[in-house]
Design an enzyme around this catalytic site. Sequence first.
Site, PDB file in Angstrom:
ATOM      1  N   HIS A 126      -2.585   2.560  -5.871  1.00  0.00           N
ATOM      2  CA  HIS A 126      -3.492   1.430  -5.649  1.00  0.00           C
ATOM      3  C   HIS A 126      -3.683   0.630  -6.936  1.00  0.00           C
ATOM      4  O   HIS A 126      -3.916  -0.587  -6.894  1.00  0.00           O
ATOM      5  CB  HIS A 126      -4.833   1.925  -5.127  1.00  0.00           C
ATOM      6  CG  HIS A 126      -5.445   1.007  -4.115  1.00  0.00           C
ATOM      7  ND1 HIS A 126      -4.835   0.698  -2.917  1.00  0.00           N
ATOM      8  CD2 HIS A 126      -6.606   0.300  -4.131  1.00  0.00           C
ATOM      9  CE1 HIS A 126      -5.599  -0.140  -2.232  1.00  0.00           C
ATOM     10  NE2 HIS A 126      -6.675  -0.388  -2.955  1.00  0.00           N
ATOM     11  N   HIS A 138      -4.089  -8.913   3.457  1.00  0.00           N
ATOM     12  CA  HIS A 138      -5.526  -8.918   3.713  1.00  0.00           C
ATOM     13  C   HIS A 138      -5.821  -9.811   4.915  1.00  0.00           C
ATOM     14  O   HIS A 138      -5.362 -10.950   4.968  1.00  0.00           O
ATOM     15  CB  HIS A 138      -6.297  -9.457   2.499  1.00  0.00           C
ATOM     16  CG  HIS A 138      -6.347  -8.500   1.354  1.00  0.00           C
ATOM     17  ND1 HIS A 138      -6.638  -8.889   0.062  1.00  0.00           N
ATOM     18  CD2 HIS A 138      -6.143  -7.155   1.293  1.00  0.00           C
ATOM     19  CE1 HIS A 138      -6.610  -7.839  -0.735  1.00  0.00           C
ATOM     20  NE2 HIS A 138      -6.321  -6.779  -0.008  1.00  0.00           N
ATOM     21  N   LYS A 170      -1.993  -2.441   8.086  1.00  0.00           N
ATOM     22  CA  LYS A 170      -3.098  -1.898   8.864  1.00  0.00           C
ATOM     23  C   LYS A 170      -3.113  -2.515  10.256  1.00  0.00           C
ATOM     24  O   LYS A 170      -2.880  -3.709  10.422  1.00  0.00           O
ATOM     25  CB  LYS A 170      -4.424  -2.174   8.155  1.00  0.00           C
ATOM     26  CG  LYS A 170      -4.604  -1.383   6.862  1.00  0.00           C
ATOM     27  CD  LYS A 170      -5.954  -1.628   6.258  1.00  0.00           C
ATOM     28  CE  LYS A 170      -6.166  -0.779   5.002  1.00  0.00           C
ATOM     29  NZ  LYS A 170      -7.491  -1.024   4.392  1.00  0.00           N
ATOM     30  N   TYR A 195     -10.281 -10.540  -6.858  1.00  0.00           N
ATOM     31  CA  TYR A 195      -9.386 -10.672  -8.006  1.00  0.00           C
ATOM     32  C   TYR A 195      -9.755 -11.843  -8.904  1.00  0.00           C
ATOM     33  O   TYR A 195      -9.386 -11.862 -10.073  1.00  0.00           O
ATOM     34  CB  TYR A 195      -7.933 -10.791  -7.521  1.00  0.00           C
ATOM     35  CG  TYR A 195      -7.456  -9.501  -6.907  1.00  0.00           C
ATOM     36  CD1 TYR A 195      -7.155  -8.404  -7.706  1.00  0.00           C
ATOM     37  CD2 TYR A 195      -7.360  -9.350  -5.525  1.00  0.00           C
ATOM     38  CE1 TYR A 195      -6.763  -7.205  -7.144  1.00  0.00           C
ATOM     39  CE2 TYR A 195      -6.961  -8.151  -4.964  1.00  0.00           C
ATOM     40  CZ  TYR A 195      -6.675  -7.091  -5.772  1.00  0.00           C
ATOM     41  OH  TYR A 195      -6.305  -5.905  -5.224  1.00  0.00           O
ATOM     42  N   ARG A 214       0.848  -1.187   0.000  1.00  0.00           N
ATOM     43  CA  ARG A 214       0.000   0.000   0.000  1.00  0.00           C
ATOM     44  C   ARG A 214       0.887   1.242   0.000  1.00  0.00           C
ATOM     45  O   ARG A 214       2.026   1.208   0.459  1.00  0.00           O
ATOM     46  CB  ARG A 214      -0.903   0.032   1.235  1.00  0.00           C
ATOM     47  CG  ARG A 214      -1.840  -1.170   1.367  1.00  0.00           C
ATOM     48  CD  ARG A 214      -2.632  -1.070   2.653  1.00  0.00           C
ATOM     49  NE  ARG A 214      -3.572  -2.175   2.816  1.00  0.00           N
ATOM     50  CZ  ARG A 214      -3.315  -3.300   3.473  1.00  0.00           C
ATOM     51  NH1 ARG A 214      -2.124  -3.469   4.052  1.00  0.00           N
ATOM     52  NH2 ARG A 214      -4.227  -4.250   3.580  1.00  0.00           N
ATOM     53  N   ARG A 216      -0.942  -1.802  -7.060  1.00  0.00           N
ATOM     54  CA  ARG A 216      -1.228  -2.897  -6.122  1.00  0.00           C
ATOM     55  C   ARG A 216      -2.213  -3.891  -6.749  1.00  0.00           C
ATOM     56  O   ARG A 216      -2.025  -5.100  -6.659  1.00  0.00           O
ATOM     57  CB  ARG A 216      -1.798  -2.303  -4.832  1.00  0.00           C
ATOM     58  CG  ARG A 216      -2.203  -3.311  -3.759  1.00  0.00           C
ATOM     59  CD  ARG A 216      -2.555  -2.543  -2.484  1.00  0.00           C
ATOM     60  NE  ARG A 216      -3.320  -3.307  -1.523  1.00  0.00           N
ATOM     61  CZ  ARG A 216      -2.779  -4.107  -0.607  1.00  0.00           C
ATOM     62  NH1 ARG A 216      -1.466  -4.271  -0.557  1.00  0.00           N
ATOM     63  NH2 ARG A 216      -3.538  -4.746   0.264  1.00  0.00           N
TER      64      ARG A 216
END
Length: 309
Positions: free
Chosen positions: A254, A280, A183, A289, A159, A257
């Site tokens: 992004h 994730h 995150k 995806y 990210r 990514r």
Amino acid sequence: METRKPKEPQLDPMEAMLDGFLSHLALERGFSNNTLEAYSRDLLRFLEHLEKAKVASLDQVSPAHVQLYMARLHERGLGPRSAARNLAALRSFFRYLVREKLLASNPTTSVDSPRLGRPLPKAMSRDEISRLLSAVEGEAPLKLRDQAILELLYGTGVRISELVGLEISQVSLLTGTMVVRGKGGKERVVPLGEYAVEAIQLYLGKGRPQLCKPKSSNALFLNRGGRRISRQGVWKMLKACAKRAGIPRAVSPHMLRHSFATHLLEGGADLRSIQELLGHSDISTTQIYTHVARARLKEIHRRYHPRGR
């Protein structure tokens, strides 16, 4: 002889309630004119629907009336997002009326919002990626930095926040790995490909020392002033590179990514591995995806198969 001013036309009770609600949004909540116009347009449409349904007052509105209205919007071709915006306006309107004790109950509370399909990620083609990477070739310090940034964004799928937060100590050129803080402060180890290792090595050897100032931090990527590069700095660099590469659409971190994940899946990588690489926490986030790859296959079939059209 005294002339009397003509009486101003009295608002319909429902329109008067709407007028009071819009005044509340403007004066007490400071909504912009554009937002007020959108609310007014959506709610007037609902009042027209009530008039056709012969509903005389707002206290007669039931959840069934709201559900029928939402169905009518769908029949008219309104997309899920626009329909959801209409329902949000209705909910806000009726909440206001209940709070002001103009109505006893809110008929929208039991009405479900339209399901919003998750937008498919935009991925770049391999040719676009090659052109983008070629647009920053050179030996100048900023060129070496930008080359390393692009190789990391596309080669690892990090990210933008993770990239600009990188410290030199998080990268190991010896093992070809990088520790990324994602995150929630979660750390993951991401492998670096040969191109990324080479680009970072050149940048650390010839580029960063020239950008570094006495008070520079240990940030991996520095701007021309010797400070940690910002997210806006990376966006600006990407925009310039895309323009030099002749890529007409906007290119974002992004998007790189998404391209990383999409190209991995197209090459045969499994979802669990892609999930770990992207950081994730939920596999459902990564599953999007599969839709991208499926859409790509359908497009190839449509374009090249004699019976695909």
